[in-house]
Design an enzyme around this catalytic site. Structure first.
Site, PDB file in Angstrom:
ATOM      1  N   ARG A   4      45.261  41.736  27.156  1.00  0.00           N
ATOM      2  CA  ARG A   4      46.622  41.836  26.322  1.00  0.00           C
ATOM      3  C   ARG A   4      46.157  42.619  25.109  1.00  0.00           C
ATOM      4  NH1 ARG A   4      48.907  41.744  30.427  1.00  0.00           N
ATOM      5  NH2 ARG A   4      50.476  40.296  31.174  1.00  0.00           N
TER       6      ARG A   4
ATOM      7  N   ASP B 176      43.125  49.527  27.912  1.00  0.00           N
ATOM      8  CA  ASP B 176      44.262  49.837  28.741  1.00  0.00           C
ATOM      9  C   ASP B 176      45.449  49.143  28.321  1.00  0.00           C
ATOM     10  OD1 ASP B 176      45.055  50.704  31.380  1.00  0.00           O
ATOM     11  OD2 ASP B 176      45.483  48.472  31.913  1.00  0.00           O
TER      12      ASP B 176
ATOM     13  N   HIS C 158      48.130  51.072  30.131  1.00  0.00           N
ATOM     14  CA  HIS C 158      48.303  49.792  30.929  1.00  0.00           C
ATOM     15  C   HIS C 158      48.462  50.065  32.399  1.00  0.00           C
ATOM     16  CE1 HIS C 158      49.997  45.668  30.103  1.00  0.00           C
ATOM     17  NE2 HIS C 158      49.471  45.543  31.374  1.00  0.00           N
TER      18      HIS C 158
ATOM     19  N   ASP D 270      34.093  30.906  27.570  1.00  0.00           N
ATOM     20  CA  ASP D 270      35.156  30.340  28.250  1.00  0.00           C
ATOM     21  C   ASP D 270      35.371  28.812  27.760  1.00  0.00           C
ATOM     22  OD1 ASP D 270      37.280  29.359  30.018  1.00  0.00           O
ATOM     23  OD2 ASP D 270      36.893  30.954  31.116  1.00  0.00           O
TER      24      ASP D 270
ATOM     25  N   ARG E 149      39.870  34.801  37.520  1.00  0.00           N
ATOM     26  CA  ARG E 149      39.754  35.656  38.725  1.00  0.00           C
ATOM     27  C   ARG E 149      39.161  37.044  38.339  1.00  0.00           C
ATOM     28  NH1 ARG E 149      44.442  33.074  39.928  1.00  0.00           N
ATOM     29  NH2 ARG E 149      44.624  32.034  41.871  1.00  0.00           N
ATOM     30  N   ILE E 150      39.466  37.765  37.120  1.00  0.00           N
ATOM     31  CA  ILE E 150      39.153  39.066  36.830  1.00  0.00           C
ATOM     32  C   ILE E 150      37.715  38.959  36.360  1.00  0.00           C
ATOM     33  CG2 ILE E 150      40.050  40.960  35.470  1.00  0.00           C
ATOM     34  CD1 ILE E 150      42.770  40.279  36.088  1.00  0.00           C
TER      35      ILE E 150
END
Length: 318
Positions: A236, A260, A284, A175, A155-156
């Site tokens: 992550r 982030d 984050h 991917d 989605r992101i």
């Protein structure tokens, strides 16, 4: 907390919705600010539903829950939950994958554009030197001549691509779970991970953290990227080898990074990333907006109600 709902930790400032759910169903409710395993074990003892942000959901913690309990992770990733142990113990695990994709994508694209246009470097130079020539920080590639590589197209990742397309970037992605035919209508060219590293002037990470891709971006991956490339991570921290990234930035091989998420979090005081001007650090916070937080709590609480009622869970991951 026998049979009740527990919020182990949260970043919202209030849990009125979760508390109201417990009251409607006549079950106990408690809220905590757990950080350690011991704190979390004590907090969740006997609970039917545990709503969790970053508290460690280890085997020992999961074993303290009521039989047939449900753990709901506030967010997309669930790497703080021992999913294998949950499965063995009969604990259901859910996440909330769709609460804030747009917000994270906004933050990602803002970070990426800022890096490519060297906004932090220009700002610092003007503040410290008074002024400078536009070309003094080096050449700047136009967006139409820039390739952005997305590692992951969930989605992101797809939302990031949609935001980047109007700028004229070439967008490629790696991917293993999608086909070229699925991505082509979105303006994304599927390539291998090795090719993505080789041709991308900016790499943005949108993959989950799994044992297989821990430190996916290591010294070899960074060396494979073009000179002057930039890296954005809003996924992550464990996807990136922090020390290798620091070396690549200090050597000048990479022009910048926007992070982030880091490994570990919070970023230690002595981390070399704190001393490198080319790094943009955010705490984050890519998920954070009033809209996304409201959606996250609503969706998590709705999942908790399904768990209490014994209904099928919407986003079960284990």
């Amino acid at each position: 907390m026998s049979g009740g709902i527990v919020v182990t930790d949260q970043a919202f400032g209030g849990v009125e919705r979760e508390r109201a759910l417990a009251e409607r169903h006549g079950v106990p409710f408690a809220e905590f600010s757990c950080r350690t395993e011991d704190e979390t074990v004590e907090a969740v003892a006997g609970a039917r539903v545990a709503l969790v942000n970053f508290a460690p959901m280890t085997r020992r913690v999961l074993a303290a829950l009521a039989d047939g309990a449900t753990v709901i992770r506030y967010g997309i990733g669930f790497d703080n939950v021992d999913v294998a142990a949950a499965t063995e113990l009969g604990v259901a695990v859910c996440n909330v994958p769709d609460y804030g994709a747009d917000t994270v994508a906004d933050h990602t694209v803002a970070s990426l554009l800022g890096l490519l246009r060297r906004l932090k470097g220009y700002d610092r130079a003007v503040r410290e030197r008074g002024w400078l020539g536009a070309g003094e920080l080096g050449p700047l590639r136009g967006f139409a001549e820039t390739t952005v590589g997305l590692v992951g197209t969930g989605r992101i990742g797809r939302s990031v691509a949609a935001r980047l397309r109007p700028f004229g970037f070439r967008i490629v992605a790696s991917d293993p779970f999608v086909s070229a035919e699925q991505l082509a209508p979105l303006g994304i060219e599927l390539v291998s991970f090795d090719e993505l590293l080789r041709i991308s002037h900016a790499v943005s990470l949108h993959a989950p953290l799994t044992p297989e891709n821990e430190h996916l971006i290591d010294a070899a991956a960074l060396a494979a990227m073009p000179e002057g490339a930039v890296l954005v991570n809003t996924s992550r921290g464990g996807l990136v080898d922090t020390l290798a990234l620091a070396d690549a930035l200090r050597s000048g091989h990479l022009a910048g990074a926007a992070l982030d998420v880091v490994e570990p979090e919070p970023l230690p005081d002595g981390s070399p990333l704190r001393e490198i001007d080319a790094v943009v650090l955010t705490p984050h916070a890519a998920f954070f907006s009033d809209t996304s937080l409201a959606a996250l709590q609503r969706l998590a609480t709705e999942e908790a109600e399904r768990a209490l009622l014994g209904q099928p869970l919407r986003c079960r991951v284990a």
